[in-house]
Design a protein around this motif. Sequence first.
Motif, PDB file in Angstrom:
ATOM      1  N   LEU A  83       0.775  -1.045   0.023  1.00 43.60           N
ATOM      2  CA  LEU A  83       0.125  -0.194   0.084  1.00 43.60           C
ATOM      3  C   LEU A  83       0.841   1.310   0.057  1.00 43.60           C
ATOM      4  CD1 LEU A  83      -3.006   0.668   0.191  1.00 43.60           C
ATOM      5  CD2 LEU A  83      -2.632   1.152   2.749  1.00 43.60           C
ATOM      6  N   MET A  84       1.983   1.306   0.987  1.00 37.95           N
ATOM      7  CA  MET A  84       2.748   2.283   0.997  1.00 37.95           C
ATOM      8  C   MET A  84       3.698   2.667  -0.463  1.00 37.95           C
ATOM      9  SD  MET A  84       2.171   4.033   3.576  1.00 37.95           S
ATOM     10  CE  MET A  84       0.272   3.468   4.097  1.00 37.95           C
ATOM     11  N   ALA A  85       3.909   1.456  -0.842  1.00 34.92           N
ATOM     12  CA  ALA A  85       4.666   1.480  -2.368  1.00 34.92           C
ATOM     13  C   ALA A  85       3.954   2.187  -3.267  1.00 34.92           C
ATOM     14  CB  ALA A  85       5.200   0.179  -2.648  1.00 34.92           C
ATOM     15  N   SER A  86       2.729   1.808  -3.295  1.00 37.25           N
ATOM     16  CA  SER A  86       1.695   2.406  -4.608  1.00 37.25           C
ATOM     17  C   SER A  86       1.240   3.967  -4.355  1.00 37.25           C
ATOM     18  CB  SER A  86       0.550   1.586  -4.381  1.00 37.25           C
ATOM     19  OG  SER A  86       0.855   0.088  -4.717  1.00 37.25           O
ATOM     20  N   PHE A  87       1.241   4.241  -3.128  1.00 36.15           N
ATOM     21  CA  PHE A  87       0.860   5.785  -2.536  1.00 36.15           C
ATOM     22  C   PHE A  87       1.984   6.213  -1.887  1.00 36.15           C
ATOM     23  CE2 PHE A  87      -2.945   2.903  -2.885  1.00 36.15           C
ATOM     24  CZ  PHE A  87      -3.717   3.370  -3.856  1.00 36.15           C
ATOM     25  N   SER A  89       3.625   9.420  -2.163  1.00 34.41           N
ATOM     26  CA  SER A  89       3.468  10.807  -1.986  1.00 34.41           C
ATOM     27  C   SER A  89       1.809  11.366  -1.327  1.00 34.41           C
ATOM     28  CB  SER A  89       3.728  11.588  -3.222  1.00 34.41           C
ATOM     29  OG  SER A  89       2.726  11.206  -3.955  1.00 34.41           O
ATOM     30  N   MET A  90       1.288  10.424  -1.367  1.00 34.89           N
ATOM     31  CA  MET A  90      -0.493  10.767  -0.705  1.00 34.89           C
ATOM     32  C   MET A  90      -0.406  10.605   0.792  1.00 34.89           C
ATOM     33  SD  MET A  90      -2.644   8.578  -3.809  1.00 34.89           S
ATOM     34  CE  MET A  90      -4.061   9.296  -3.302  1.00 34.89           C
ATOM     35  N   ASP A  91      -1.473  11.468   1.157  1.00 32.26           N
ATOM     36  CA  ASP A  91      -1.523  11.508   2.646  1.00 32.26           C
ATOM     37  C   ASP A  91      -2.977  11.030   3.004  1.00 32.26           C
ATOM     38  OD1 ASP A  91      -2.796  13.570   1.467  1.00 32.26           O
ATOM     39  OD2 ASP A  91      -2.413  15.010   3.142  1.00 32.26           O
ATOM     40  N   THR A  92      -3.918  10.926   1.840  1.00 28.74           N
ATOM     41  CA  THR A  92      -5.071   9.966   1.940  1.00 28.74           C
ATOM     42  C   THR A  92      -5.298   8.967   1.169  1.00 28.74           C
ATOM     43  OG1 THR A  92      -5.837  12.236   2.744  1.00 28.74           O
ATOM     44  CG2 THR A  92      -7.697  10.539   2.307  1.00 28.74           C
ATOM     45  N   ILE A  93      -5.431   7.818   1.328  1.00 29.98           N
ATOM     46  CA  ILE A  93      -5.752   6.864   0.610  1.00 29.98           C
ATOM     47  C   ILE A  93      -7.242   6.197   0.736  1.00 29.98           C
ATOM     48  CG2 ILE A  93      -4.917   4.359  -0.236  1.00 29.98           C
ATOM     49  CD1 ILE A  93      -2.335   5.075   1.253  1.00 29.98           C
ATOM     50  N   THR A  94      -8.050   6.280  -0.527  1.00 33.77           N
ATOM     51  CA  THR A  94      -9.337   5.985  -0.373  1.00 33.77           C
ATOM     52  C   THR A  94      -9.557   4.687  -1.198  1.00 33.77           C
ATOM     53  OG1 THR A  94      -9.649   7.172  -2.412  1.00 33.77           O
ATOM     54  CG2 THR A  94     -10.138   8.610  -0.492  1.00 33.77           C
ATOM     55  N   LEU A  95     -10.848   4.167  -1.058  1.00 34.98           N
ATOM     56  CA  LEU A  95     -11.000   3.038  -1.673  1.00 34.98           C
ATOM     57  C   LEU A  95     -10.846   3.047  -3.334  1.00 34.98           C
ATOM     58  CD1 LEU A  95     -13.926   1.016   0.239  1.00 34.98           C
ATOM     59  CD2 LEU A  95     -11.619   0.147  -0.368  1.00 34.98           C
ATOM     60  N   ASP A  96     -11.503   4.168  -3.657  1.00 37.38           N
ATOM     61  CA  ASP A  96     -11.280   4.363  -5.224  1.00 37.38           C
ATOM     62  C   ASP A  96      -9.823   4.416  -5.533  1.00 37.38           C
ATOM     63  OD1 ASP A  96     -14.104   4.618  -5.416  1.00 37.38           O
ATOM     64  OD2 ASP A  96     -14.188   6.650  -4.925  1.00 37.38           O
ATOM     65  N   ILE A  98      -7.274   2.715  -4.253  1.00 35.31           N
ATOM     66  CA  ILE A  98      -6.912   1.379  -4.414  1.00 35.31           C
ATOM     67  C   ILE A  98      -7.409   0.749  -5.413  1.00 35.31           C
ATOM     68  CG2 ILE A  98      -7.195  -0.781  -2.988  1.00 35.31           C
ATOM     69  CD1 ILE A  98      -7.336   0.868  -0.529  1.00 35.31           C
ATOM     70  N   TYR A  99      -8.737   0.964  -5.733  1.00 35.09           N
ATOM     71  CA  TYR A  99      -9.170   0.269  -6.915  1.00 35.09           C
ATOM     72  C   TYR A  99      -8.686   0.719  -8.330  1.00 35.09           C
ATOM     73  CZ  TYR A  99     -12.998  -1.567  -4.059  1.00 35.09           C
ATOM     74  OH  TYR A  99     -13.888  -1.898  -2.941  1.00 35.09           O
ATOM     75  N   GLY A 100      -8.337   1.926  -8.282  1.00 34.36           N
ATOM     76  CA  GLY A 100      -7.648   2.655  -9.469  1.00 34.36           C
ATOM     77  C   GLY A 100      -6.257   2.402  -9.965  1.00 34.36           C
ATOM     78  N   ARG A 101      -5.546   1.932  -8.691  1.00 36.55           N
ATOM     79  CA  ARG A 101      -4.315   1.374  -8.906  1.00 36.55           C
ATOM     80  C   ARG A 101      -4.255  -0.232  -9.075  1.00 36.55           C
ATOM     81  NH1 ARG A 101      -0.317   5.040  -6.519  1.00 36.55           N
ATOM     82  NH2 ARG A 101      -1.288   7.218  -7.479  1.00 36.55           N
ATOM     83  N   GLY A 102      -5.497  -0.828  -9.233  1.00 38.16           N
ATOM     84  CA  GLY A 102      -5.230  -2.343  -9.266  1.00 38.16           C
ATOM     85  C   GLY A 102      -5.103  -3.025  -8.079  1.00 38.16           C
ATOM     86  N   LEU A 103      -4.916  -2.663  -6.914  1.00 41.08           N
ATOM     87  CA  LEU A 103      -4.443  -3.543  -5.819  1.00 41.08           C
ATOM     88  C   LEU A 103      -5.421  -4.436  -5.530  1.00 41.08           C
ATOM     89  CD1 LEU A 103      -2.840  -0.675  -3.550  1.00 41.08           C
ATOM     90  CD2 LEU A 103      -1.816  -2.386  -5.173  1.00 41.08           C
ATOM     91  N   ALA A 104      -6.959  -4.143  -5.844  1.00 43.13           N
ATOM     92  CA  ALA A 104      -7.946  -5.085  -5.745  1.00 43.13           C
ATOM     93  C   ALA A 104      -8.970  -4.786  -6.744  1.00 43.13           C
ATOM     94  CB  ALA A 104      -8.616  -4.810  -4.146  1.00 43.13           C
ATOM     95  N   PRO A 105      -9.709  -5.843  -7.039  1.00 45.37           N
ATOM     96  CA  PRO A 105     -10.817  -5.656  -7.935  1.00 45.37           C
ATOM     97  C   PRO A 105     -11.777  -4.621  -7.546  1.00 45.37           C
ATOM     98  CG  PRO A 105     -10.377  -8.027  -7.546  1.00 45.37           C
ATOM     99  CD  PRO A 105      -9.457  -7.338  -6.409  1.00 45.37           C
TER     100      PRO A 105
END
Length: 159
Positions: A83-87, A89-96, A98-105
């Motif tokens: 999760l941290m490797a994918s985001f 520089s972000m300080d807020t990680i939403t479900l959208d 996570i879905y947008g980066r393909g970490l979960a369907p």
Amino acid sequence: MKLHELYPFPEERTARKRLGRGRASGWGCTAGRGNKGQNSRAGAKHRAWFEGGQMPIARRLPKRGFKNYPFRVIFQPINLDRLMASFESMDTITLDDIYGRGLAPAGSLVKILSEGEVSGAVTVEAHKFSAKAAAKITAAGGKVIALGSPEALAETPTE
């Protein structure tokens, strides 16, 4: 290039078996079905698990245990390091996100697990968190937003 030039060439294709065309063809007489029996007859077909009228194995064996398949709740696990490797520089990680980066369907239930470290204060939104993951995020100055309890999520099963 024309259609007749495409591979495989006609002479390379295997011809279908022409059954019942006389003994000289090699597939005459019983046409490869053997002598007598259920499968030698016209229209004979049975399911792969059919055992000839014998009690089927699925009915012979005892049924044990509890199966909760229709009501189980399936979560997509995501570790903190991924999760941290994918985001980064972000300080807020939403479900959208996570879905947008393909970490979960898209539309699946997400659970955050504790493997890895949290680099800075970050707000993470997911359906469920492991206790260690929530502790790591809050210890780094971040915030955990759990979207639903498993009891509420169990009412809408997803796979």
